[in-house]
Scaffold this motif. Sequence first.
Motif, mmCIF file in Angstrom:
data_model
loop_
_atom_site.group_PDB
_atom_site.id
_atom_site.type_symbol
_atom_site.label_atom_id
_atom_site.label_comp_id
_atom_site.label_asym_id
_atom_site.label_seq_id
_atom_site.Cartn_x
_atom_site.Cartn_y
_atom_site.Cartn_z
ATOM 1 N N THR A 162 -1.057 -14.966 1.576
ATOM 2 C CA THR A 162 -0.423 -13.694 1.902
ATOM 3 C C THR A 162 0.854 -13.571 1.068
ATOM 4 O O THR A 162 1.668 -14.499 1.031
ATOM 5 C CB THR A 162 -0.064 -13.630 3.404
ATOM 6 N N LYS B 9 -3.326 5.359 7.490
ATOM 7 C CA LYS B 9 -3.351 4.303 6.466
ATOM 8 C C LYS B 9 -2.260 3.267 6.741
ATOM 9 O O LYS B 9 -2.489 2.051 6.652
ATOM 10 C CB LYS B 9 -3.134 4.956 5.088
ATOM 11 N N GLY B 10 -1.073 3.765 7.082
ATOM 12 C CA GLY B 10 0.045 2.868 7.370
ATOM 13 C C GLY B 10 -0.253 1.993 8.576
ATOM 14 O O GLY B 10 0.027 0.795 8.587
ATOM 15 N N LYS B 12 -3.185 1.152 9.688
ATOM 16 C CA LYS B 12 -4.235 0.190 9.318
ATOM 17 C C LYS B 12 -3.623 -1.017 8.611
ATOM 18 O O LYS B 12 -3.976 -2.159 8.875
ATOM 19 C CB LYS B 12 -5.241 0.882 8.377
ATOM 20 N N LYS B 13 -2.698 -0.713 7.716
ATOM 21 C CA LYS B 13 -2.023 -1.799 6.983
ATOM 22 C C LYS B 13 -1.240 -2.676 7.974
ATOM 23 O O LYS B 13 -1.271 -3.901 7.887
ATOM 24 C CB LYS B 13 -1.079 -1.176 5.930
ATOM 25 N N TYR B 14 -0.557 -2.022 8.917
ATOM 26 C CA TYR B 14 0.217 -2.764 9.919
ATOM 27 C C TYR B 14 -0.691 -3.677 10.736
ATOM 28 O O TYR B 14 -0.401 -4.847 10.953
ATOM 29 C CB TYR B 14 0.970 -1.773 10.820
ATOM 30 N N TRP B 16 -3.586 -4.851 9.865
ATOM 31 C CA TRP B 16 -4.062 -5.937 8.995
ATOM 32 C C TRP B 16 -2.996 -7.026 8.895
ATOM 33 O O TRP B 16 -3.292 -8.215 8.967
ATOM 34 C CB TRP B 16 -4.397 -5.375 7.606
ATOM 35 N N LEU B 17 -1.744 -6.588 8.759
ATOM 36 C CA LEU B 17 -0.646 -7.557 8.652
ATOM 37 C C LEU B 17 -0.580 -8.459 9.887
ATOM 38 O O LEU B 17 -0.328 -9.659 9.777
ATOM 39 C CB LEU B 17 0.689 -6.832 8.469
ATOM 40 N N ILE B 34 6.538 -0.643 5.227
ATOM 41 C CA ILE B 34 5.625 0.488 5.471
ATOM 42 C C ILE B 34 6.450 1.698 5.917
ATOM 43 O O ILE B 34 6.276 2.811 5.409
ATOM 44 C CB ILE B 34 4.570 0.156 6.557
ATOM 45 N N GLU B 38 6.590 5.273 4.151
ATOM 46 C CA GLU B 38 6.046 6.454 4.824
ATOM 47 C C GLU B 38 7.132 7.469 5.190
ATOM 48 O O GLU B 38 6.902 8.667 5.116
ATOM 49 C CB GLU B 38 5.292 6.030 6.089
#
Lengths: 436, 167
Positions: A162, B9-10, B12-14, B16-17, B34, B38
Motif C-alpha cells: 500500500t 467514487k470518493g 468507494k476509495k475510502y 477500499w482504504l 480524498i 473532493e
Amino acid sequence: MSFRKIFTPHLGDPNCHTLEFYEKTGGYEGARKALRDWEPDALIDEVKASSLRGRGGAGFPTGVKWGFVPKQTDKLKYLAVNADESEPGTFKDRVLMERMPHQLIEGIIISCWAVGIHSAYIYIRGEYVHAYQRLVAACAEAYDKGILGSKVLGHDFHLDITVHRGAGAYICGEETGMLTSLEGERGQPKLKPPFPAIEGLFGCPTVVNNVETISNLPYIMEIGAEGYKKIGPESSPGPKLYCVSGHVEKPGTYELPMGVNLLELINDHCGGVWKGRKLKAVIPGGSSAHVLSADECDVAMDIESLAAAGSMLGSAGVIVMDDQTCMVNALLNVMKFYHHESCGQCTPCREGTGWLEKIVHRIAYGHGKLEDLDRIDTVCDRMVGKTICVLADAAAFPAWSFTQKFRDEFIHCIEHGGSPEVKRRHPDRIGGGLHV
Amino acid sequence: MSDLKFSEKGMKKYEWLLTRYPDKQAVLLPALRIAEAEFGELGIPEMKYVADLMGISPARVYGVVTFYTHFRRAGTGTFHIQVCSTLSCALRGSQELADHIAKRLGIEMGETTEDGMFSVSKVECLGSCDTAPMFQLNDNYHENLTLDDVDRIIEDCKKESARGGAR
C-alpha cells in the motif's frame, strides 16, 4: 571488477518506469530467484554477508536489522519503506520512485520473503505527487500480472503493498515519527526501545528500510553477497546514489561506487564549482552533517571515511558552497529549517532550535555579540543526546561545525554590523529583530 | 448542518482504504486527501465531515491536519505557489525568485491575492535540490526556474483560470 550501474543505466529511456521495460531488462529475476532458491533464514544471512547498509542516513546493516524481527510471534509483521526523503540536499529516492518503481517493488518482495512479511507500506512524502502516481501505477501493474497479491510470482506467498502519502513534515523521515504518522497521528517520534523490529507499526514487529536500500536487493540476488562486497569499501560496500546540489556546474544524482572521492565527485562528475569559482565548503550528507571546509574535502564518500573526517555520509546529500557564500547566512537558513521542523514534544529541541535560529539571526542582522558564539555552544550542549529523536542533534551539528570552522566570518559579522548578503538585500532590516 | 459528502467514487476509495490497514485511524491521512480532492480544501466543515465519517473526534483531526504543512487549508488560492527556500535552493537564487513572485502578485509570502487566485508561501526542502531554484504549483514541480519562467507560469495560470480551469 568494473563498476556496473544498477539504479541509473536506463534513465535515458522514457519508458523505464513501466513493467514491460523493467522485465525486458531482467526485472523481477532477483525476486524469482529469492522465492525459488532461498530459504528465508538463509536469505537474511546472505544480506548480512553482503554488508549492505541502510541508505537513509544511519547506515545500519540491513540484514542485521532484519534479524532482530522475532521469528516466532503471533503478531503480524510489517515492512514500512521510508520514502519520506526530507533531509535537505537529498533527492535520490525521488529518482528511483519516479523512474524505477519496479526495482523498489522487487526489492520489497525479496525483503518480505526473507522476513516473513505479508503487508508492506511505502510511506512517501506528500509533496512527491508524481512519484506517488508512478508507484501506484507500478503496483497496479504488478497486481495485474500476479507479481503482487495472493500468489507472488506464482509462489505460495502472498504480499500486499500500500502506498501511503505523508503530508509535509521533516520529522516523518525519522522511523518512529514515520510509523506514528502512518497510524494516522501527528508524526511525533517515540522513545526507543522498543525498537520497531520488536514493536513498530500497529504495535507489531516492523522492518523500516529506505527506498535506495531496498532497491539494492535485486542486485544482491543477482551477483551474490560475495560479488556485492567487492564494490567499494568492504565495511560499507555497494553502488551508491550521490545527490549533488548547490554551487556546481552540473547538479544531479550520480551513481558511483561507495567511497568515491568527494573532490572527484565535484570536479570530474559535476563539472566543478560553478562560474569558475573556488570551493569554500561542502555539507557531505544532508544538512544535519557537519560541514567540511575546502581543505577537508579530499575524502572518500563512505560511512567510515566521513566519520573519520568528523562528518557523516548520512543521506549522501552533497551541498556545495563556493567562495562567495556567506556562511552566517547559510547557517541561518539551516537553523530556520530545523526550528520549523521540530515536532515540539521535547523541550531541548523545541526551545533549542528556536534559540539557535534567533542567535544566528541576530549575528546575520548586525546585532550579534561575541558571547553569542559561546552561547551557541552552550545551547547545542543542552540539545545533543537529550531528546527522543535526533532532530536536536541534527540542528546542533551544523551550528557547531559552521561556527567552529568559519569562526572568522561569524566574528566579522558581529564586529561589522551583520552579514554582507543581508546588508545588500535588506538594508532596512539591519539591526532589527527577528523576521520569520 | 453541512451537506458535505464524499462522491460515490470518493466513498468507494475510502472503503477500499479501510481494507488496507488493520486499524481504522490509519486511514485518516488518506481520507483527508480524498476530502482535499473532493472539496477543494480542508476547512473546519471538511475536517468535521472526515471526523464524523471515521468516528473520531474533530479535535484530533484538526490536530493532525495542522501538524502537517502540505494539506490544502481553507482560504488557499486557486493556484498555490510553494517556493522551496532551503539551503540548496537558497544558494541558487530562491530568495530572488520569491521576491519576484511576491512583487509580481503584489502580496507578501504567506498571503493570498484579493481575487483568491494565487497564494504564495515559502516552504522547506522539496527534494528537488538539483533543479534549484524551484517551486511547487499545486501538485506540480516547476524546476530550474528563471524570473522569465515565473512570469510565463503566472500568465498561464491566469489563462487557465479564465478558461474555467482550476487545479
